[in-house]
Design an enzyme around this catalytic site. Structure first.
Site, PDB file in Angstrom:
ATOM      1  N   SER A 240       0.933  -1.175  -0.026  1.00  0.00           N
ATOM      2  CA  SER A 240       0.028  -0.082   0.055  1.00  0.00           C
ATOM      3  C   SER A 240       0.769   1.317  -0.043  1.00  0.00           C
ATOM      4  CB  SER A 240      -1.081   0.092   1.254  1.00  0.00           C
ATOM      5  OG  SER A 240      -0.311  -0.228   2.434  1.00  0.00           O
ATOM      6  N   HIS A 270      -2.280  -8.839   1.758  1.00  0.00           N
ATOM      7  CA  HIS A 270      -1.936  -7.499   2.419  1.00  0.00           C
ATOM      8  C   HIS A 270      -2.796  -7.337   3.610  1.00  0.00           C
ATOM      9  CE1 HIS A 270       0.271  -3.936   3.034  1.00  0.00           C
ATOM     10  NE2 HIS A 270      -0.054  -3.296   2.335  1.00  0.00           N
ATOM     11  N   HIS A 317       5.729 -13.169   6.706  1.00  0.00           N
ATOM     12  CA  HIS A 317       5.788 -11.624   6.333  1.00  0.00           C
ATOM     13  C   HIS A 317       7.139 -11.675   5.218  1.00  0.00           C
ATOM     14  CE1 HIS A 317       6.440  -7.430   6.696  1.00  0.00           C
ATOM     15  NE2 HIS A 317       5.145  -7.395   7.072  1.00  0.00           N
ATOM     16  N   ARG A 326       3.876  -5.620  16.496  1.00  0.00           N
ATOM     17  CA  ARG A 326       2.420  -5.199  16.734  1.00  0.00           C
ATOM     18  C   ARG A 326       1.436  -6.097  16.959  1.00  0.00           C
ATOM     19  NH1 ARG A 326       2.209  -3.379  10.255  1.00  0.00           N
ATOM     20  NH2 ARG A 326       3.034  -5.459  10.080  1.00  0.00           N
ATOM     21  N   ASP A 372      -1.908  -9.016  11.578  1.00  0.00           N
ATOM     22  CA  ASP A 372      -3.126  -9.435  11.413  1.00  0.00           C
ATOM     23  C   ASP A 372      -3.950 -10.589  12.122  1.00  0.00           C
ATOM     24  OD1 ASP A 372      -3.390  -7.268   9.248  1.00  0.00           O
ATOM     25  OD2 ASP A 372      -2.392  -8.519   7.994  1.00  0.00           O
TER      26      ASP A 372
HETATM   27  N1  NMX Z   1       0.878 -20.131   4.851  1.00  0.00           N
HETATM   28  C1  NMX Z   1       1.127 -20.983   4.210  1.00  0.00           C
HETATM   29  N2  NMX Z   1       2.300 -20.804   3.291  1.00  0.00           N
HETATM   30  C2  NMX Z   1       3.142 -19.632   3.531  1.00  0.00           C
HETATM   31  C3  NMX Z   1       2.639 -18.582   4.540  1.00  0.00           C
HETATM   32  C4  NMX Z   1       1.739 -18.865   5.191  1.00  0.00           C
HETATM   33  N3  NMX Z   1       1.241 -18.205   6.141  1.00  0.00           N
HETATM   34  N4  NMX Z   1       3.496 -17.704   4.295  1.00  0.00           N
HETATM   35  C5  NMX Z   1       4.375 -17.969   3.324  1.00  0.00           C
HETATM   36  N5  NMX Z   1       3.970 -19.369   2.716  1.00  0.00           N
HETATM   37  C6  NMX Z   1       4.663 -19.862   1.444  1.00  0.00           C
HETATM   38  C7  NMX Z   1       4.397 -18.940   0.207  1.00  0.00           C
HETATM   39  O1  NMX Z   1       3.139 -19.236  -0.161  1.00  0.00           O
HETATM   40  C8  NMX Z   1       5.520 -19.676  -0.592  1.00  0.00           C
HETATM   41  O2  NMX Z   1       4.952 -20.812  -1.113  1.00  0.00           O
HETATM   42  P1  NMX Z   1       5.374 -20.922  -2.644  1.00  0.00           P
HETATM   43  O3  NMX Z   1       6.834 -21.049  -2.839  1.00  0.00           O
HETATM   44  O4  NMX Z   1       4.864 -22.476  -2.722  1.00  0.00           O
HETATM   45  O5  NMX Z   1       4.706 -19.973  -3.309  1.00  0.00           O
HETATM   46  C9  NMX Z   1       6.639 -19.844   0.435  1.00  0.00           C
HETATM   47  O6  NMX Z   1       6.098 -19.933   1.732  1.00  0.00           O
HETATM   48  C10 NMX Z   1       7.623 -18.835   0.599  1.00  0.00           C
HETATM   49  O7  NMX Z   1       7.159 -17.542   1.024  1.00  0.00           O
HETATM   50  P2  NMX Z   1       7.912 -16.643   1.834  1.00  0.00           P
HETATM   51  O8  NMX Z   1       9.100 -15.941   1.108  1.00  0.00           O
HETATM   52  O9  NMX Z   1       8.131 -16.988   3.094  1.00  0.00           O
HETATM   53  O10 NMX Z   1       6.582 -15.352   2.058  1.00  0.00           O
HETATM   54  P3  NMX Z   1       6.599 -14.101   0.812  1.00  0.00           P
HETATM   55  O11 NMX Z   1       7.553 -12.879   1.188  1.00  0.00           O
HETATM   56  O12 NMX Z   1       6.648 -14.550  -0.604  1.00  0.00           O
HETATM   57  O13 NMX Z   1       5.055 -13.634   1.355  1.00  0.00           O
HETATM   58  C11 NMX Z   1       3.293 -13.142   2.886  1.00  0.00           C
HETATM   59  C12 NMX Z   1       4.774 -13.031   2.383  1.00  0.00           C
HETATM   60  C13 NMX Z   1       2.888 -12.269   3.855  1.00  0.00           C
HETATM   61  C14 NMX Z   1       2.711 -12.881   1.440  1.00  0.00           C
HETATM   62  C15 NMX Z   1       2.935 -14.729   3.070  1.00  0.00           C
HETATM   63  O14 NMX Z   1       3.714 -14.904   4.269  1.00  0.00           O
HETATM   64  C16 NMX Z   1       1.452 -15.078   3.216  1.00  0.00           C
HETATM   65  O15 NMX Z   1       0.771 -15.350   2.259  1.00  0.00           O
HETATM   66  N6  NMX Z   1       0.937 -14.829   4.457  1.00  0.00           N
HETATM   67  C17 NMX Z   1      -0.504 -15.116   4.813  1.00  0.00           C
HETATM   68  C18 NMX Z   1      -1.162 -13.862   4.360  1.00  0.00           C
HETATM   69  C19 NMX Z   1      -1.083 -12.873   5.392  1.00  0.00           C
HETATM   70  O16 NMX Z   1      -1.017 -12.849   6.508  1.00  0.00           O
HETATM   71  N7  NMX Z   1      -0.982 -11.327   4.949  1.00  0.00           N
HETATM   72  C20 NMX Z   1      -0.775 -10.255   5.739  1.00  0.00           C
HETATM   73  C21 NMX Z   1       0.728  -9.612   5.852  1.00  0.00           C
HETATM   74  C22 NMX Z   1       0.751  -8.530   6.528  1.00  0.00           C
HETATM   75  N8  NMX Z   1       0.066  -7.362   6.018  1.00  0.00           N
HETATM   76  O17 NMX Z   1      -0.918  -6.923   6.732  1.00  0.00           O
HETATM   77  O18 NMX Z   1       0.114  -6.831   5.058  1.00  0.00           O
HETATM   78  C1  MLT Z   2       2.334  -3.805   6.539  1.00  0.00           C
HETATM   79  O1  MLT Z   2       1.960  -3.186   7.504  1.00  0.00           O
HETATM   80  O2  MLT Z   2       2.358  -3.088   5.271  1.00  0.00           O
HETATM   81  C2  MLT Z   2       2.434  -5.077   6.232  1.00  0.00           C
HETATM   82  O3  MLT Z   2       2.935  -5.886   7.333  1.00  0.00           O
HETATM   83  C3  MLT Z   2       3.103  -5.630   5.085  1.00  0.00           C
HETATM   84  C4  MLT Z   2       4.616  -5.082   4.899  1.00  0.00           C
HETATM   85  O4  MLT Z   2       5.103  -4.654   5.611  1.00  0.00           O
HETATM   86  O5  MLT Z   2       5.182  -5.775   3.917  1.00  0.00           O
END
Ligand code: NMX
Ligand code: MLT
Length: 434
Positions: A240, A270, A317, A326, A372
């Site tokens: 964002s 996100h 993350h 947080r 979250d």
């Molecule tokens: N559950 C299952 N698999 C996961 C998760 C999770 N919570 N987090 C990461 N992975 C997987 C990811 O999908 C990827 O799989 P593949 O290689 O098969 O595509 C692998 O682990 C490697 O990912 P990472 O490098 O650890 O994470 P990345 O930096 O790509 O993504 C998020 C970060 C936040 C997108 C990811 O951890 C996620 O999807 N979390 C769940 C959604 C979430 O809680 N988002 C909120 C973030 C905070 N916010 O408010 O913005």
């Molecule tokens: C945020 O607060 O924007 C989330 O934790 C996602 C991030 O920092 O990448």
């Protein structure tokens, strides 16, 4: 000139000169290297923008102008129960200084003074089905105010570059001031039969927003102060904030660029994750048929979610590698204010269960909870069960950080953002014979 604006102007002008000299004299200094993995992996870690308001450490979490969340809680002027006021954080992000209680009160009043929302915003929102997702209503509500932009009007009149920040400051202050009214209007039309509540300008920003939503509970006001403070900023690379930065670099005004950022926040990876987390928890409770699931039951349900090819919302993350401070701040809040909640206990049990399972997958870089993972359970506790609204609360808070950063960007004369893209042929050519 307002005290905050004057203070900002003094600081920004000297930093502008300093950065220009650095760029001119040392601009060729190499500060980063980029790997193919970063090119193909969502640009993780590439240093490519200036963001004054906060900095994220993978292990320690967010620092607002150098201050951790516990330090912010201790040092910023607070409400009656000791939770920090987001007005103070905004002041800190713009000036680098902790404000006095009087300065924060003056900012509260300034935002009340600017808070009137043009009628066309309400008319526009009323023209949409009430069950339109609240985040969609939110961005449309923001866009409906754009015709009021001071920056756009003054730019069309020939505003010189040295004054961009001044017009962006005016828009940002107006927008922040109006957001609780717009956001609460959406909540009440979507979930409370359109019965709206008048603002109470004797209250601070957070308590008034709580009041507009329909709660005058002192504990909920405290939660809102904490919530609006800790969600405000997470350095510049998150989706964002980066969107706001990119769009505003084209000299789109703060309404246009903030609305764009809110469309990024509305994605499930996100900000929408706060809606997804609580939905997932209630689906689990339903599926298991108990309000008090055991750790083994939770572990089995987590495994089932993963087997269905889904992520566990609220965990992981892109930058953090430890539990999100947080999350911890919200846990501390629950420990202090909430006794005997099955839902909160379940959130804490999930915290015990999920990380080892994610670690066991061998690919998740951060198995810990993010912001979250906790917020929904707190909101449910205080009677706010409309999950689809939760990301709007995040958005109202995020305005403080991204708009403060946007004022900085214009004051520092930041140019159009335009990084380089490559094709897959280019990628293959790099690795040929290596
Ligand atoms: N559950 C299952 N698999 C996961 C998760 C999770 N919570 N987090 C990461 N992975 C997987 C990811 O999908 C990827 O799989 P593949 O290689 O098969 O595509 C692998 O682990 C490697 O990912 P990472 O490098 O650890 O994470 P990345 O930096 O790509 O993504 C998020 C970060 C936040 C997108 C990811 O951890 C996620 O999807 N979390 C769940 C959604 C979430 O809680 N988002 C909120 C973030 C905070 N916010 O408010 O913005
Ligand atoms: C945020 O607060 O924007 C989330 O934790 C996602 C991030 O920092 O990448």
């Amino acid at each position: 000139m307002e005290a905050l604006k004057q203070k900002f102007a003094d600081k920004a002008l000297s930093l502008y000169q300093e950065l220009r000299t650095i760029s001119k004299e040392k601009g060729s200094l190499k500060v980063d290297e980029v790997t193919l993995q970063q090119v193909l992996g969502g640009a993780r870690g590439i240093k490519m923008m200036l963001w004054e308001t906060s900095q994220l450490d993978p292990n320690k979490g967010i620092r607002f102008r150098g201050y951790s969340i516990p330090e912010i809680k201790e040092q910023l002027p607070s409400g009656p129960q000791g939770e920090p006021k987001p007005e103070g954080l905004f002041w800190l992000m713009l000036t680098g200084e902790i404000p006095t209680a009087e300065e924060v009160d003056a900012l509260t009043q300034e935002w009340h003074r600017r808070a009137d929302v043009p009628q066309q915003v309400y008319t526009t929102l009323d023209s949409m089905p009430a069950d339109t997702h609240p985040m969609t209503q939110f961005t449309i509500g923001i866009m409906a105010m754009q015709s009021d932009s001071v920056f756009s009007r003054r730019y069309a009149e020939g505003l010189p570059k040295s004054e961009y920040w001044d017009a962006v400051y005016e828009d940002s202050m107006n927008l922040i001031a109006r957001l609780p009214r717009v956001a609460a209007y959406i909540y009440r039309r979507a979930f409370k039969d359109g019965k709206h509540i008048d603002p109470d300008t004797s209250l601070d920003y957070s308590a008034n927003y709580a009041h507009l939503l329909g709660s005058d509970d002192e504990d909920f006001r405290s939660l809102m102060r904490l919530y609006l403070t800790i969600h405000a900023d997470h350095e510049g690379g998150n989706a964002s904030a980066h969107t706001v930065n990119l769009v505003s670099s084209t000299l789109s005004d703060p309404y246009l660029s903030f609305a764009a950022g809110m469309n990024a926040l509305a994605g499930p990876l996100h900000g929408l994750a706060n809606q997804e987390v609580i939905k997932w928890i209630f689906e689990m409770i339903d599926a298991l048929g108990t309000q008090t699931p055991t750790e083994q039951q939770i572990a089995d349900y987590v495994q089932q979610t993963l087997d269905e090819g889904k992520v566990i919302p609220g965990y992981g993350h892109a930058v953090l590698r430890e539990p999100d401070p947080r999350f911890t701040a919200q846990r501390r809040f629950a420990e202090q204010y909430i006794k005997d909640s099955d839902l909160i206990t379940t959130v804490w049990k999930i915290f015990d269960v999920v990380p080892p399972i994610l670690q066991g997958l061998g690919k998740v870089k951060n198995p810990w909870p993010n912001v979250d993972a906790h917020s929904g359970a707190l909101l449910v506790h205080y009677g706010f069960r409309e999950f689809s609204y939760y990301t709007v609360l995040f958005g109202v808070s995020r305005a403080l950080g991204v708009l403060a950063a946007g004022i900085w960007s214009r004051a520092l004369g930041m140019p159009l953002e335009r990084p380089k893209s490559v094709t897959s042929d280019w990628v293959k050519a790099q690795v040929k014979d290596k």
